[in-house]
Design a protein around this motif. Structure first.
Motif, PDB file in Angstrom:
ATOM      1  N   LEU A  31       0.831  -1.203   0.000  1.00 45.34           N
ATOM      2  CA  LEU A  31       0.000   0.000   0.000  1.00 45.34           C
ATOM      3  C   LEU A  31       0.865   1.253   0.000  1.00 45.34           C
ATOM      4  O   LEU A  31       0.532   2.254  -0.640  1.00 45.34           O
ATOM      5  CB  LEU A  31      -0.925   0.003   1.216  1.00 45.34           C
ATOM      6  CG  LEU A  31      -2.117  -0.954   1.164  1.00 45.34           C
ATOM      7  CD1 LEU A  31      -2.836  -0.977   2.507  1.00 45.34           C
ATOM      8  CD2 LEU A  31      -3.081  -0.564   0.056  1.00 45.34           C
ATOM      9  N   GLY A  35      -0.139   2.744  -3.271  1.00 43.76           N
ATOM     10  CA  GLY A  35      -1.295   3.556  -2.933  1.00 43.76           C
ATOM     11  C   GLY A  35      -2.563   2.733  -2.789  1.00 43.76           C
ATOM     12  O   GLY A  35      -2.543   1.499  -2.794  1.00 43.76           O
ATOM     13  N   PHE A  36      -3.698   3.433  -2.679  1.00 39.79           N
ATOM     14  CA  PHE A  36      -4.969   2.796  -2.347  1.00 39.79           C
ATOM     15  C   PHE A  36      -5.891   2.636  -3.557  1.00 39.79           C
ATOM     16  O   PHE A  36      -7.093   2.443  -3.397  1.00 39.79           O
ATOM     17  CB  PHE A  36      -5.668   3.597  -1.243  1.00 39.79           C
ATOM     18  CG  PHE A  36      -4.989   3.494   0.092  1.00 39.79           C
ATOM     19  CD1 PHE A  36      -5.468   2.621   1.059  1.00 39.79           C
ATOM     20  CD2 PHE A  36      -3.856   4.248   0.380  1.00 39.79           C
ATOM     21  CE1 PHE A  36      -4.836   2.512   2.285  1.00 39.79           C
ATOM     22  CE2 PHE A  36      -3.222   4.157   1.609  1.00 39.79           C
ATOM     23  CZ  PHE A  36      -3.708   3.276   2.568  1.00 39.79           C
ATOM     24  N   GLU A  41      -4.556  -2.096  -3.935  1.00 39.13           N
ATOM     25  CA  GLU A  41      -5.438  -2.962  -3.149  1.00 39.13           C
ATOM     26  C   GLU A  41      -5.241  -4.429  -3.526  1.00 39.13           C
ATOM     27  O   GLU A  41      -5.266  -5.309  -2.672  1.00 39.13           O
ATOM     28  CB  GLU A  41      -6.904  -2.550  -3.345  1.00 39.13           C
ATOM     29  CG  GLU A  41      -7.271  -1.199  -2.748  1.00 39.13           C
ATOM     30  CD  GLU A  41      -7.207  -1.151  -1.230  1.00 39.13           C
ATOM     31  OE1 GLU A  41      -6.795  -2.151  -0.603  1.00 39.13           O
ATOM     32  OE2 GLU A  41      -7.568  -0.106  -0.671  1.00 39.13           O
ATOM     33  N   GLN A  44      -1.884  -5.541  -1.903  1.00 35.16           N
ATOM     34  CA  GLN A  44      -1.916  -5.770  -0.458  1.00 35.16           C
ATOM     35  C   GLN A  44      -2.654  -7.067  -0.145  1.00 35.16           C
ATOM     36  O   GLN A  44      -2.272  -7.802   0.769  1.00 35.16           O
ATOM     37  CB  GLN A  44      -2.532  -4.575   0.281  1.00 35.16           C
ATOM     38  CG  GLN A  44      -4.012  -4.301   0.012  1.00 35.16           C
ATOM     39  CD  GLN A  44      -4.976  -5.127   0.852  1.00 35.16           C
ATOM     40  OE1 GLN A  44      -4.629  -5.593   1.947  1.00 35.16           O
ATOM     41  NE2 GLN A  44      -6.180  -5.333   0.335  1.00 35.16           N
ATOM     42  N   THR A 197      -8.372   8.643  -6.608  1.00 34.64           N
ATOM     43  CA  THR A 197      -7.784   7.507  -5.884  1.00 34.64           C
ATOM     44  C   THR A 197      -7.851   7.807  -4.396  1.00 34.64           C
ATOM     45  O   THR A 197      -7.442   8.892  -3.970  1.00 34.64           O
ATOM     46  CB  THR A 197      -6.323   7.291  -6.300  1.00 34.64           C
ATOM     47  OG1 THR A 197      -6.281   7.011  -7.698  1.00 34.64           O
ATOM     48  CG2 THR A 197      -5.703   6.137  -5.541  1.00 34.64           C
ATOM     49  N   GLY A 200      -6.197   7.089   1.642  1.00 37.19           N
ATOM     50  CA  GLY A 200      -5.939   6.350   2.871  1.00 37.19           C
ATOM     51  C   GLY A 200      -7.100   5.417   3.162  1.00 37.19           C
ATOM     52  O   GLY A 200      -7.894   5.080   2.276  1.00 37.19           O
ATOM     53  N   PHE A 201      -7.218   5.015   4.423  1.00 33.14           N
ATOM     54  CA  PHE A 201      -8.242   4.053   4.817  1.00 33.14           C
ATOM     55  C   PHE A 201      -9.603   4.697   5.072  1.00 33.14           C
ATOM     56  O   PHE A 201     -10.606   3.994   5.146  1.00 33.14           O
ATOM     57  CB  PHE A 201      -7.805   3.316   6.096  1.00 33.14           C
ATOM     58  CG  PHE A 201      -6.644   2.388   5.909  1.00 33.14           C
ATOM     59  CD1 PHE A 201      -6.804   1.176   5.250  1.00 33.14           C
ATOM     60  CD2 PHE A 201      -5.384   2.722   6.381  1.00 33.14           C
ATOM     61  CE1 PHE A 201      -5.739   0.311   5.074  1.00 33.14           C
ATOM     62  CE2 PHE A 201      -4.308   1.863   6.209  1.00 33.14           C
ATOM     63  CZ  PHE A 201      -4.483   0.655   5.553  1.00 33.14           C
ATOM     64  N   GLN A 235     -13.649  -2.249  -5.340  1.00 30.84           N
ATOM     65  CA  GLN A 235     -12.644  -1.607  -4.493  1.00 30.84           C
ATOM     66  C   GLN A 235     -12.761  -2.089  -3.043  1.00 30.84           C
ATOM     67  O   GLN A 235     -11.761  -2.403  -2.391  1.00 30.84           O
ATOM     68  CB  GLN A 235     -12.819  -0.089  -4.542  1.00 30.84           C
ATOM     69  CG  GLN A 235     -12.455   0.543  -5.875  1.00 30.84           C
ATOM     70  CD  GLN A 235     -12.723   2.032  -5.877  1.00 30.84           C
ATOM     71  OE1 GLN A 235     -13.874   2.476  -5.722  1.00 30.84           O
ATOM     72  NE2 GLN A 235     -11.682   2.819  -6.020  1.00 30.84           N
ATOM     73  N   ALA A 239     -10.078  -4.518  -0.904  1.00 32.41           N
ATOM     74  CA  ALA A 239      -9.538  -4.033   0.369  1.00 32.41           C
ATOM     75  C   ALA A 239      -9.799  -5.021   1.494  1.00 32.41           C
ATOM     76  O   ALA A 239      -8.983  -5.161   2.422  1.00 32.41           O
ATOM     77  CB  ALA A 239     -10.141  -2.673   0.709  1.00 32.41           C
TER      78      ALA A 239
END
Length: 533
Positions: A31, A35-36, A41, A44, A197, A200-201, A235, A239
């Motif tokens: 991540l 990135g997210f 995703e 990760q 994008t 963060g979470f 998405q 995650a």
């Protein structure tokens, strides 16, 4: 405050459960590097749970490690470069996910194309978006025959690109690929909207705080992946390291079988899909669903209550749009209180009903709905944008908030009509008619009227074996609403014209009305009375 909210939500949804320390380090490192977005995703998830089944579709099942390997190999072979746009004209499948993530890994922008677009619309979209390549399912080959100047990647060519990919790893591109989602195009050629994008979470946690999807669930994504809600479901599922169940076409009986066979506890859908599930005979065995999350259009009539009476209090309704992402989420508790509500804004989101001067209207009064959150779109690809007010984006809808902060959508700004000087909201009449037991589905629109400026027209589909006359429809509205809300045009159809996401294509209703008149002989345009004014 944000850290407490994010940490608490991730803990409740199983994202912070202990695991292999080495894999956890690799997970967060992925991540950090990627990135997210989709590319990050997937990485990760593959770092933490490489052998977990990522996708089950009509043809195969694939692990997270294998899904990542194929997406990376595709990225090294695509006939495009960073910053190029690659169209995707695909039904729900593992291949479509590989295509999306392969493109963003390269730094290209995937353009998610509605499978229901006409050949003319596809030509226009390809030109407007400046596509370098087009990845398509073979069934759409004839549809894109007129699209020139774009390399077309069929299913066979797709597999050749993966098999022939040069060896090597993938590095994060200087400019991450940005997914472009097309607007619905129900009234014309769709526009491209650039999706941001996540930074963060928090965006993930804002949604799963209200919609309790959990890590490593099995989730059926029935909504098309090219649709904003299907894309958002993907998405979220990546995650959560979920197992994603896909089917190329929505067939209610087959979907119900899949939910049971694959032990799905979550489902992402659009409202017309759960309406069709409700029309099936009640099965001997029910799916063990804990979350059915819908979005994309209003829940008609008492559908929410009926669905929960059969499947349990598992229904969640997200109100949002391609441009605004989400605005509010209705939980089962909200829908039990009032099945017409769109719920409350989740954490970090603001919704306001404003008058023409930009001032908030009192609770219960209708205004223009505006929303603010960190996932507002970055503008249309043609350079246009939406109206903003103090950092809030206009949704294009009219609605109100009640005293408890619940949001209600009363209709589109451009749907409201003025008939004889009175403001009339078609959605209000539509919801009223949807409650009639004889009616399977209904849409109400405004049409020109030489005397009053505009009037309402109701298009209805009856349930099998039911009968209902135009005057009975008008009388039902007359008993419950003001006289100017009574539709003068009542047209019975065999089905409503819908696009691939279930939205009614209003520009086709005139043609459908002529067809319905020929088939049923129940097209009554002048039956309203002067008292209905």
């Amino acid at each position: 405050m944000d850290a407490l909210f994010v940490g608490g939500t991730m803990l409740r949804r199983g994202l912070l459960h202990p695991g292999n320390p080495v894999r956890i380090v690799r997970q967060f490192a992925a991540l950090g590097r990627w990135g997210f977005g989709l590319a990050g995703e997937l990485r990760q998830a593959a770092a933490r749970s490489p052998h977990r089944i990522a996708v089950i579709d009509d043809q195969r099942s694939v692990s997270y490690a294998k899904l990542l390997d194929r997406a990376e190999r595709l990225a090294r072979s695509l006939p495009a470069g960073p910053g190029d746009r690659i169209g995707l004209l695909c039904r729900n499948s593992a291949r479509m996910i590989e295509a999306m993530i392969g493109a963003t890994t390269l730094g290209a922008d995937p353009v998610l194309m509605n499978t229901g677009l006409s050949p003319h619309q596809l030509v226009t979209v390809a030109k407007d978006q400046g596509l370098r390549a087009l990845i398509l399912d073979d069934e759409f080959g004839p549809k894109v025959a007129l699209v020139d100047g774009v390399e077309k990647i069929t299913e066979e060519r797709f597999e050749e690109l993966i098999a022939g990919a040069p060896e090597g790893g993938s590095q994060p591109p200087e400019r991450p690929g940005r997914t472009i989602v097309l607007t619905s195009g129900t009234t014309g050629v769709p526009k491209g909207a650039r999706r941001p994008t996540p930074g963060g979470f928090r965006p993930l946690c804002s949604v799963i705080d209200r919609i309790p999807l959990r890590a490593e669930q099995r989730v059926m994504i029935a909504a098309p992946l090219f649709h904003t809600w299907g894309f958002a479901g993907l998405q979220i599922a990546l995650a959560l390291r979920a197992t994603i169940v896909l089917r190329r076409r929505f067939e209610p009986a087959a979907i119900l079988d899949d939910l049971i066979q694959h032990s799905c506890t979550g489902m992402i859908a659009v409202p017309v899909m759960i309406q069709q599930l409700m029309e099936l005979p009640e099965p001997a065995g029910k799916p063990a669903l804990s979350v059915v999350a819908v979005s994309g259009s209003a829940l008609p009539g008492g559908l929410a209550t009926r669905f929960m009476d059969r499947f349990g209090d598992v229904l969640y309704n997200l109100y949002g749009s391609t441009e605004a992402s989400w605005a509010s989420i209705a939980t089962p508790e909200d829908l039990r209180i009032n099945p017409a509500t769109a719920g409350k804004p989740p954490y970090g989101t603001t919704v306001a009903a404003l008058d023409e001067t930009g001032a908030p209207v009192p609770a219960g009064e209708v205004g223009r709905l505006f929303v603010g959150n960190e996932m507002l779109f970055e503008g249309y690809t043609n350079g246009a944008s939406r109206t903003m007010h103090d950092g809030l984006l206009a949704t294009g809808d009219l609605g109100h908030l009640d005293a408890d902060g619940r949001v209600y959508v009363d209709g589109r700004e451009d749907d409201m009509i003025v008939s004889g000087g009175e403001n009339v909201y078609p959605a209000e009449v539509e919801g009223l008619l949807a409650d009639l037991p004889q009616i399977r589905e209904v849409t109400v629109i405004g049409v020109p009227d030489h005397e009053y400026g505009q009037r309402l027209a109701a298009y209805l589909v009856l349930r099998e074996g039911e009968t209902l006359g135009p005057e009975a429809v008008r009388e039902h509205v007359r008993r419950h609403r003001a006289r100017f809300s009574v539709p003068r045009d009542v047209i019975f159809l065999d089905e409503l014209p819908r696009n691939a996401t279930g939205k009614v294509v209003t520009r086709e209703l005139g043609m459908q009305g002529r067809t319905g008149q020929q088939q049923r002989g129940q097209h009554d345009q002048v039956g309203g009375t002067e008292q209905d004014r």
